[in-house]
Design an enzyme around this catalytic site. Structure first.
Site, short mmCIF file in Angstrom:
data_model
loop_
_atom_site.label_atom_id
_atom_site.label_comp_id
_atom_site.label_asym_id
_atom_site.label_seq_id
_atom_site.Cartn_x
_atom_site.Cartn_y
_atom_site.Cartn_z
N PHE A 136 8.31 5.92 19.60
CA PHE A 136 9.41 4.96 19.62
C PHE A 136 10.74 5.62 19.97
CE2 PHE A 136 6.38 2.60 17.12
CZ PHE A 136 6.70 1.26 17.31
N ASP A 137 11.44 5.03 20.92
CA ASP A 137 12.84 5.34 21.12
C ASP A 137 13.59 4.86 19.88
OD1 ASP A 137 15.29 5.97 22.50
OD2 ASP A 137 15.49 3.83 22.95
N LEU A 138 14.81 5.35 19.67
CA LEU A 138 15.57 4.96 18.48
C LEU A 138 16.62 3.89 18.81
CD1 LEU A 138 16.27 5.23 15.51
CD2 LEU A 138 17.56 7.32 16.05
N ASP A 139 17.68 4.27 19.53
CA ASP A 139 18.76 3.33 19.84
C ASP A 139 18.29 2.25 20.80
OD1 ASP A 139 20.61 4.86 18.33
OD2 ASP A 139 20.91 6.22 20.02
#
Length: 228
Positions: A21-24
């Site tokens: 997963f990417d965060l932002d």
């Protein structure tokens, strides 16, 4: 963000064991904290940007790349601007943030289904770990991978490679990157893994498809349909 109709596009019938997963713009809506920090940095150079939405383009890519591309900063000034950015971000901006509605339930279901969950972000790893812990999401993730504060692991592809090695992933065909910007897609392609583009973040459908996303979902819940 304006809610879009549910839509998931998936090619084939592939099963994924690892979800990166990417965060932002993927796990959290970090727009307030990031844009406030960018404004703080730009103010040091007498640059005023009243339209906050114009600064959303800073969400996702490495900061040095954004200051260079959008404001024509030299390499030296980019590094200085990042230091100003972090003056604001490390104490205030990091908490001007919220987890997307429904995301924790998605993580819970994936975890219960036996998927290995990993964060792979262009944000410095120390900040990413702090955010994941602050929102009590750490029980869901086996590893949090990000950039180094000194600029090491400076591209999304390098972060993904680092995550793959740290997690000792045996088969890259079983890994799915989930992110909202073209950098997530391009980084995943370079690492030889698929990428699901999400439209509830800060990228556009055209951006994600042009970059070569393996699939597209308009909602948080669509991640489950794609992965499971």
């Amino acid at each position: 963000m304006e809610r879009q109709e549910e839509r998931v596009e998936k090619a084939g019938n592939k099963s994924y064991e690892y979800c990166f997963f990417d965060l932002d713009g993927t796990l959290t809506d970090s727009s307030s904290g990031i844009t406030n920090a960018v404004r703080y940095a730009l103010d040091k150079y007498g640059i005023r940007e009243p339209d906050r939405r114009k600064l959303y383009r800073f969400i996702g890519p490495p900061l040095t790349e954004s200051f260079r591309e959008f404001y024509g900063f030299s390499e030296e000034r980019c590094l200085e601007a990042v230091r100003y950015y972090r003056e604001y971000y490390r104490d205030r901006g990091i908490y001007e943030n919220c987890v997307y509605d429904g995301m924790e339930e998605v993580l819970k279901v994936l975890k219960q289904a036996g998927r290995h969950l990993v964060v792979a972000t262009s944000k410095p790893e120390v900040f990413a770990r702090q955010i994941i812990s602050y929102f009590h999401l750490d029980p869901y993730f086996e590893y949090v991978a990000g950039m180094e504060l000194d600029g090491g692991r400076g591209t999304k592809a390098e972060v993904i490679e680092y995550a793959l090695e740290a997690c000792k992933v045996p088969d890259r065909t079983k890994v799915l990157m989930i992110g909202d910007r073209e950098h997530d897609v391009l980084g995943a392609k370079k690492a030889g893994i698929d990428c699901l583009g999400v439209l509830y973040g800060f990228g556009t459908e055209e951006e994600l498809l042009t970059a070569g996303a393996s699939g597209i979902t308009a909602t948080v819940e669509g991640i489950l349909e794609y992965c499971l």
